[in-house]
Each structure stands twice: as C-alpha cells, then as structure tokens.
Design an enzyme around this catalytic site. Structure first.
Site, PDB file in Angstrom:
ATOM      1  N   GLU A  60       9.352   0.481  26.525  1.00  0.00           N
ATOM      2  CA  GLU A  60       8.121   0.896  26.819  1.00  0.00           C
ATOM      3  C   GLU A  60       7.063  -0.166  26.032  1.00  0.00           C
ATOM      4  O   GLU A  60       6.143  -0.669  26.933  1.00  0.00           O
ATOM      5  CB  GLU A  60       7.418   1.873  26.175  1.00  0.00           C
ATOM      6  CG  GLU A  60       7.952   3.429  27.266  1.00  0.00           C
ATOM      7  CD  GLU A  60       9.434   3.675  27.024  1.00  0.00           C
ATOM      8  OE1 GLU A  60      10.045   3.725  26.479  1.00  0.00           O
ATOM      9  OE2 GLU A  60       9.916   4.104  28.255  1.00  0.00           O
ATOM     10  N   HIS A 129       7.496  16.079  24.541  1.00  0.00           N
ATOM     11  CA  HIS A 129       7.263  15.855  25.876  1.00  0.00           C
ATOM     12  C   HIS A 129       6.279  16.911  26.394  1.00  0.00           C
ATOM     13  O   HIS A 129       6.062  17.037  27.233  1.00  0.00           O
ATOM     14  CB  HIS A 129       8.583  16.389  27.408  1.00  0.00           C
ATOM     15  CG  HIS A 129       9.618  15.457  26.945  1.00  0.00           C
ATOM     16  ND1 HIS A 129      10.551  15.235  25.804  1.00  0.00           N
ATOM     17  CD2 HIS A 129       9.495  14.839  27.916  1.00  0.00           C
ATOM     18  CE1 HIS A 129      11.310  14.043  27.109  1.00  0.00           C
ATOM     19  NE2 HIS A 129      10.895  14.137  27.588  1.00  0.00           N
TER      20      HIS A 129
END
Lengths: 326, 351
Positions: A60, A129
């Site tokens: 990322e 998450h």
C-alpha cells in the site's frame, strides 16, 4: 433513468473518465486480472489494457507513493485500496506527500490523484476490517474527503474527484456496493463540497454521510409516523464541509442530531457540532447530539457488533432527546 | 562486519578527455559553489538567519555534480532533506536557494518549504522530502509516468543509506524492477544515518547487494571522484533511457559535517581521526588536483574560480537577507488548487 448498483455506478464513472482523459489510470491490488476485489473495476482491464489498469503487489505504501509521484508530473491516478484499513500502511504518502506537496512547493506541484476503496464496517469482519477513518483524513489540510451514499452520488462524485486538481480521499461504503438506485447516464457530475438534502423536514436536522444516510432516512420515516418531520442532510463531502447547508437547515429546524459510523472522539460530528455552536448558537433550542459507533474496536460477536453500530433506534432516541420527548 | 566479497561491476577510474576541459571545470565550479554555499548557510544558521533544521552536504559534492551532469532538461529529480547541493547542481539559482533557506518569498518554494523542501518544477526538481525513504516511491511514480507516456525521461532519486532499511525503499524498487521503469536510485552512503553507523543499522554492509533482491543492475561507486561518479551515472541513465531498466547505485561518500547543524562534526558516534582521515579524500581537492595535474587548470585559474563563486554566494546571501517575507495572506494560499480554503475553526463569518 437506468437503475444501477453503487458498484456499477462507480464502474461507470471510472470507465467514462478513462475514456474521456488518457491521463486517468487505475492502480491497486487485484484491480485488473481479478476484476477488483469488490468488482468495481470489472471489465476495465479488457477495455484499457494493463498500462492503464495496473495490478500491484501488496504494497500500500509503495503504490500509493507511485500514484502520488505520477500525479506530481501530471497524470491523474485513481489508486484503489482494497479497503481503507489497509491504507493505514500508506498514510504517510497521503499525509506527508499528497496533502502537502502543493503547499511546501510554494504552489508549483499539485497532486491530482484519487485514493478510493471501501471503508467502514461490513458484517462480522472483526476489529481490523471494520473502521471508519474519514475524520483522520478530514483532519489534514490539503486533502479532500468524499463519501457517497447512493449510486447516483457515487457516479457524480467520483467523476468530480477524478477531475479535481487536489488529492481526494474517496471512501466508499463497504455495505453499499449492492445498493440500487437510479443513475443518470453520461455526464453526471456532482460538485465536491456540496451537501444534499436527502429528505426535507422542519422539526429537526439529522446530519449524516455514507452508510448512516440510510439509517437516518429509516429513522426519519419512523419519526414521521410519530408526527416528527425530520430533515436529513447528507454531507457527501466531509472536507470541504458544506457549513452553509448544515447551518441553513439548523436555522429552520433549531435542533440537530449528527449520525456517523466512526468513533466519537474527535469525529466528524464533533466538527459539525462545533460549526453549529459557533455560527448558529442562538438558533438552537437544544444541544447538538451525536450518534456514533461505540468507542471500542469492533467486536466479532454478532450481538456485540450490532450494539456497536449506529441504528435507527439510536438516531430516534437522540431526536427524541433534542425535542425533549424523552 | 566485513565488506562483502561478492563480485559485481565496479566503476573503473576513467581517463581524462582533454576535449571536455570546459565541462570538467564546470563540475569543479559547481562543487566549489556548493561548498561555499554550505559554509555560508552554516554561518547564517549560527546567526539565526536560517531556521528549522539545516543538513549540510559538505564532503558529498561530487555525487550531486557528477550524477546530475548526465541528465537532460526533462528528467525528474527527487531528493531527501540534504538537498541544497543537488538543487544548486541542477541549476536552481543560488539566490533562490539561499532565499528559501531564509524563508523569503523569493525562495524557490516561496518560503513555504525551507531547507528540506526545495522545489523547482521548471527544472524537474521535484523536491527535497523529509521523511526518510518516503520519496522513493514518488520517484518510481515519476518513472512510471515516463513509461506511461512513452517519453524518453528518466527519474532519479537520491537518498541516504539509512533509507534502505525501510519498507518504502523495498516496495518502490520491487515495482520499478517488476515493471521495468526508467529509474535510477542513488544511495548516498555517507556511513551514518544521523548518528547510527551503517553496520549498527543494516544486516548487510554492501547496500548495492540490496538490488539483488529485485534482480536489478547495481554498482558500487566512489563518490569522492566526480569523474567516476559521472561515468557510473551515465551507464545507469543510458540503461534507464535505452533499456528501460532501473539501477541502484551505491555511492560511497562521506559527510564532513554533523548530521545537521545541531550535532558536532564528530562526537559520540565517530572520531575526530576518522573525519580527518576522510578529509584526505575531499572531492574538491581530488578533482582540482587532477585537473591541475592533467594541465587543464592552473593555480591562478583555481583561485579565480573560487573568487567568482565566493562572490556569487555573497550576492545570494545579501539578496536573501534583503528579500521580503511572504505576505501574510500567503498563509492560506497553495493549500488547494484555485481559491484559498476557509479556516474550518476560524472566527465567525459575517452574517
């Protein structure tokens, strides 16, 4: 007007912008061959090829930085994060590079990039998450933060974000991808920084964004059955915040509840409440109340998770409180 | 930790080409300009005229000068926070660099960047960046853009040896090699990441070996010899431009000053003897003596060159001192494109 899912509305926006401008490209994990982890990029690799629909390693920080660098020299990258949870690894690139480049270069270098992907909680995905990070990015001068709640907004706002000359954090609702709604065909562009009245009303203002728009509308429906006419304001863009729209509504209703998915401490609602008390204190007939996610990491257990989330009942309870009906 | 014995390409000392005498003297002039500029900047910092941090480049001049001399006008350059030398070698006017250190409106970043954030978009000089390793992916992105647009540009990224231990370096070099991007990564190995010696921070001594993880071309370069630096960089740039392959150059150099103006030249982390020993290979002395020995420069010529540079730096200093601060309204410009933002927590707007 055709009915599309939120997912397909985003896909349409990407396709149209890539057709319109050869400088626009999509980059991220699984955006190409896999057709997108959430299928937002379905079909784009076939149409535009691997130079414009770029599969990346799971890095990322690295690919966000590649996007910023490409934008610094004039391309218009759309960087997809599989989820905003993973984007934490890239936050240095968004905050230290993308947001500040124009300022610290004395106006010479802009970063016309969009960083997008799903945010917020889904169902029982656990603490790592299930997080709403809009207040983090909205805190940073130089970034814009956009969060569409409907398919039509998803298309119109993404097109604007791609055309914007500044870095845009575009957070999609992970639970909204299957949401259906009418979406205008072709050129449908919604300006950034403009809130939307999703339901007009005169008794109380409910300020919300993204996933909580549906929650607020449901609450408003139930309140209407009880004789309370709630106005639902969808911020659509968190930064810049449409203060005029919020204040205009509060001036009419004199009461306000802010509903958001994120944690309460230093959240978006805190900024909205501050704006109202600063600019419209004399208009208020009750304190501004905030309904937020619970101030805990998201639990996995279904019942605990439900208790941690904003729901219509909690919004109604807050409305009752500002109307002194409780 | 012993130096690796793994065989790899090493830059060979090249012969002097008399036909390039002007170019060689130009390199020397740039190196002296950087040295005198840095000395003046150090002095100005001590007098409180330059704020914040100030990381001097003294001792490493041959790296910036030798490498940047190989680039074309359209190539992209990014640097770390120790970038005054690169900015000058790229051709940002001395006045504009000094004015930026002074925080003045005439500075190359309009007084908003300072020592660590020098920019000149017109020269492809896309910034000093101050998070260790954070700019390496940006440079990879610029190389990606060159490939995307099918131009002949090269993206060059300078960073210190401490950056190779962080994730940004690995992620960026992996993608550059994977995608065959026209990039050159220049690790200026001056032995110390702030006060931590290389062998105390890195599991392997030879930084060039890191390139093996990405099957990337690499060289170890003597950064105190401008001609060697130039030759190695020339190979890397050609590889990027013609073959679309990235290169990692590990340049062995040394900073004669502390990490920044806040730390002494030597101290807890290195000895006076070590610094004195390294000063024997001062890149400016190495190069000027070479030019004199080859008959391409004489002592009066060197003196004249030095005088010219001292005057240029003094002019920049006077210019920076007298230049105006940015106007107060500049506080809110350049946050976003177009109009200035409203301060979200600012005073009440008029009704």
């Amino acid at each position: 007007m055709p009915t599309l899912t939120y997912r397909d509305a985003l896909n349409q926006a990407l396709r149209e912008e890539m057709q319109r401008d050869p400088d626009v490209f999509l980059m991220g994990e699984e955006v190409g061959v896999y057709q997108g982890a959430y299928k937002v990029s379905r079909g784009l690799l076939d149409e535009f090829g691997p130079m414009r629909v770029v599969d990346t390693p799971i890095t990322e920080l690295g690919f966000a930085g590649v996007g910023v660098g490409a934008a610094m020299v004039g391309l218009r990258p759309v960087i997809e994060f599989m989820t905003w949870n993973f984007a934490l690894l890239a936050i240095d690139q968004l905050v230290n590079s993308a947001a500040k480049m124009r300022y610290m270069s004395g106006g010479q270098i802009g970063v016309p990039a969009v960083f997008r992907g799903p945010g917020g909680s889904a169902l029982q995905l656990g603490a790592q998450h299930s997080q709403a990070f809009e207040s983090w990015y909205a805190h940073i001068p130089g970034l814009k933060v956009v969060m569409p709640a409907t398919p039509a907004d998803a298309k119109g706002l993404l097109k604007s974000a791609i055309r914007d000359d500044d870095p845009v954090v575009f957070i999609e609702g992970e639970m909204l991808y299957n949401l259906k709604g009418e979406v205008p065909e072709g050129e449908h562009v919604i300006p950034l920084g403009k809130a939307d009245v999703k339901r007009p009303g005169k008794d109380v203002t409910i300020v919300c964004h993204s996933k909580t728009v549906a929650v607020a509308l449901k609450a408003a429906e139930q309140l209407a059955a009880d004789g309370v006419d709630a106005e639902v304001i969808d911020l659509r863009t968190i930064r810049p915040l449409d203060q005029e729209a919020v204040l205009g509504s509060v001036v009419r209703t004199h009461r306000c509840v802010v509903a958001e998915e994120g944690w309460p401490f230093a959240g978006v609602g805190a900024q909205v409440a501050d704006t109202i008390q600063r600019e419209a204190f004399d208009e208020l007939d009750a304190p501004v109340l905030r309904v937020t996610g619970a101030d805990v990491p998201m639990p996995y257990n279904k019942q605990l998770e439900k208790a941690a989330k904003v729901d219509p009942a909690r919004v109604i309870a807050a409305v009752d409180s500002v109307l002194y009906r409780d | 930790m012993a130096e690796s014995t793994v065989a790899r390409t090493r830059a060979k000392r090249r012969g002097i080409d008399p036909a390039r005498a002007d170019e060689y003297r130009g390199w020397l002039r740039q190196m002296i300009l950087i040295r005198r500029f840095e000395e003046k900047a150090g002095e100005a910092y001590s007098l409180g005229k330059i704020g914040g941090f100030c990381h001097l480049y003294i001792g490493q001049e041959a790296v910036a000068v030798g490498s940047l001399a190989t680039l074309g006008p359209d190539d992209y350059i990014t640097c770390s926070y120790r970038e005054h030398g690169h900015a000058l070698a790229r051709g940002i006017p001395t006045r504009a660099v000094m004015a930026e250190l002074f925080g003045k409106a005439a500075g190359c970043s309009a007084g908003k960047g300072g020592s660590m954030h020098l920019f000149d978009a017109s020269l492809g000089f896309l910034g000093g960046h101050a998070i260790v390793g954070g700019h390496i992916p940006l440079s990879t992105g610029m190389a990606f853009a060159a490939k995307y647009r099918n131009t002949n540009q090269v993206a060059v990224c300078y960073f210190g040896e401490a950056a190779v231990n962080n994730g940004a370096f690995h992620e960026a070099l992996n993608m550059a090699a994977l995608w065959k991007l026209p990039a050159v990564y220049i690790c200026e190995n001056n032995r110390y990441g702030m006060g931590t010696a290389l062998e105390r921070a890195s599991a392997i001594y030879d930084i060039s070996e890191r390139a093996c993880s990405y099957d990337m071309a690499n060289e170890v370069v003597d950064g105190q010899d401008v001609l060697v630096m130039h030759a190695a960089m020339d190979r890397a740039v050609q590889r990027a431009r013609n073959d679309k392959h990235p290169t990692l150059l590990e340049v062995r150099t040394y900073r004669f000053m502390g990490h920044s103006m806040s730390d002494p030249i030597h101290g807890h982390y290195r000895t006076r003897e070590e610094v004195e020993d390294q000063r024997k290979r001062d890149p400016i002395a190495v190069w000027s003596q070479r030019l004199i020995a080859e008959g391409l420069l004489d002592e009066p010529g060197l003196k004249a060159l030095n005088k010219e540079v001292v005057d240029e730096v003094e002019d920049a200093y006077q210019f920076a001192e007298q230049a105006p601060d940015p106007a107060p309204e500049e506080l809110y410009t350049h946050v976003y494109a177009g109009s200035s933002p409203a301060d979200p927590a600012g005073p009440s707007r008029p009704a």
